[in-house]
Design a protein around this motif. Sequence first.
Motif, PDB file in Angstrom:
ATOM      1  N   ALA A  34      -4.442   1.660 -66.313  1.00 28.07           N
ATOM      2  CA  ALA A  34      -3.344   0.795 -66.756  1.00 28.07           C
ATOM      3  C   ALA A  34      -2.848  -0.107 -65.629  1.00 28.07           C
ATOM      4  N   LEU A  35      -2.952   0.347 -64.387  1.00 23.59           N
ATOM      5  CA  LEU A  35      -2.532  -0.485 -63.257  1.00 23.59           C
ATOM      6  C   LEU A  35      -3.348  -1.767 -63.184  1.00 23.59           C
ATOM      7  N   PHE A  36      -4.627  -1.704 -63.492  1.00 20.38           N
ATOM      8  CA  PHE A  36      -5.501  -2.867 -63.348  1.00 20.38           C
ATOM      9  C   PHE A  36      -5.606  -3.679 -64.634  1.00 20.38           C
ATOM     10  N   ARG A  37      -5.375  -3.040 -65.781  1.00 13.73           N
ATOM     11  CA  ARG A  37      -5.431  -3.794 -67.034  1.00 13.73           C
ATOM     12  C   ARG A  37      -4.258  -4.774 -67.159  1.00 13.73           C
ATOM     13  N   VAL A  43     -10.997  -5.622 -67.943  1.00 11.66           N
ATOM     14  CA  VAL A  43     -11.512  -4.959 -66.747  1.00 11.66           C
ATOM     15  C   VAL A  43     -12.343  -3.725 -67.143  1.00 11.66           C
ATOM     16  N   GLN A  44     -13.394  -3.433 -66.362  1.00 13.83           N
ATOM     17  CA  GLN A  44     -14.267  -2.285 -66.613  1.00 13.83           C
ATOM     18  C   GLN A  44     -14.267  -1.368 -65.396  1.00 13.83           C
ATOM     19  N   PHE A  45     -14.436  -0.063 -65.649  1.00 12.29           N
ATOM     20  CA  PHE A  45     -14.345   0.931 -64.587  1.00 12.29           C
ATOM     21  C   PHE A  45     -15.634   1.770 -64.535  1.00 12.29           C
ATOM     22  N   GLN A  46     -16.042   2.094 -63.320  1.00 12.29           N
ATOM     23  CA  GLN A  46     -17.162   3.009 -63.077  1.00 12.29           C
ATOM     24  C   GLN A  46     -16.691   4.029 -62.048  1.00 12.29           C
ATOM     25  N   TYR A  47     -16.769   5.312 -62.413  1.00 11.01           N
ATOM     26  CA  TYR A  47     -16.239   6.381 -61.565  1.00 11.01           C
ATOM     27  C   TYR A  47     -17.396   7.071 -60.822  1.00 11.01           C
ATOM     28  N   PHE A  48     -17.224   7.245 -59.507  1.00  9.35           N
ATOM     29  CA  PHE A  48     -18.181   7.936 -58.652  1.00  9.35           C
ATOM     30  C   PHE A  48     -17.435   9.100 -57.996  1.00  9.35           C
ATOM     31  N   LYS A  49     -17.472  10.251 -58.668  1.00 11.55           N
ATOM     32  CA  LYS A  49     -16.667  11.388 -58.241  1.00 11.55           C
ATOM     33  C   LYS A  49     -17.098  11.912 -56.874  1.00 11.55           C
ATOM     34  N   SER A  50     -18.391  12.013 -56.636  1.00 16.56           N
ATOM     35  CA  SER A  50     -18.860  12.586 -55.375  1.00 16.56           C
ATOM     36  C   SER A  50     -18.487  11.719 -54.178  1.00 16.56           C
ATOM     37  N   PHE A  51     -18.328  10.401 -54.393  1.00 13.68           N
ATOM     38  CA  PHE A  51     -17.953   9.500 -53.300  1.00 13.68           C
ATOM     39  C   PHE A  51     -16.448   9.204 -53.276  1.00 13.68           C
ATOM     40  N   ARG A  52     -15.729   9.700 -54.299  1.00 11.36           N
ATOM     41  CA  ARG A  52     -14.301   9.441 -54.425  1.00 11.36           C
ATOM     42  C   ARG A  52     -14.020   7.936 -54.471  1.00 11.36           C
ATOM     43  N   ARG A  53     -14.857   7.244 -55.232  1.00 12.85           N
ATOM     44  CA  ARG A  53     -14.730   5.799 -55.372  1.00 12.85           C
ATOM     45  C   ARG A  53     -14.729   5.433 -56.856  1.00 12.85           C
ATOM     46  N   VAL A  54     -14.048   4.308 -57.150  1.00 17.18           N
ATOM     47  CA  VAL A  54     -14.027   3.742 -58.496  1.00 17.18           C
ATOM     48  C   VAL A  54     -14.364   2.267 -58.362  1.00 17.18           C
ATOM     49  N   ARG A  55     -15.372   1.834 -59.089  1.00 22.15           N
ATOM     50  CA  ARG A  55     -15.761   0.418 -59.095  1.00 22.15           C
ATOM     51  C   ARG A  55     -15.042  -0.255 -60.266  1.00 22.15           C
TER      52      ARG A  55
END
Length: 201
Positions: A34-37, A43-55
């Motif tokens: 909701a912060l980015f929408r 906007v589209q999101f891709q979650y990378f849990k092992s790297f603790r990153r969100v694209r």
Amino acid sequence: MHIKTTKCNRFCLVASVTNHEVFNRPEAQANFEALFRSFDPEVQFQYFKSFRRVRISFSDALAAAEARLRLHKTDFNGKEMRLYFAQSVHIGSPRLEPPKPDKQFLISPPASPPVGWEQSKDATPVINYDLLCAISKLGPGEKYELHTATPTTPSVVVHVCEDEHGESSAPDDSDQDDKPRSPRPKIIQTRRPDYTPGVEQ
């Protein structure tokens, strides 16, 4: 030589999130999105849990820049969130290049010889003419000492071979007229066995 180039993607942000709830809990994930929408509804999101990153991919570069300006180093559920523009790294050619042809002549057979390469000539064979001369002077029943014995080494003596009758194999010029030379045994070819047709059943 491969050249490494880095290009900034103005439509994409990468969020460094230390809060594990974003990856585990749907409620925290909805609050994060909701912060980015609010800056871009598509906007589209891709979650990378092992790297603790969100694209986070935006449809507008200005919306991505504004979101990064306002939300970078802000607090989210008690943890600091950092935002960076995504970068695409390009190293040299997209295809694997062949190796440099500096040492390809080592491949057997070589594709092409290097510049200045010449065929090596064969060495001249070593012929001991003294030994050949001494052997030619040997008479029947005689021997020739090649190496004289020393206190530490034995002597090397050449003997003329004899035939089955105990006579010397070397021809004797003095007795050649008186004694006829015995004929050499003839090699008899082995007879082929008779052909037997196979029995059909």
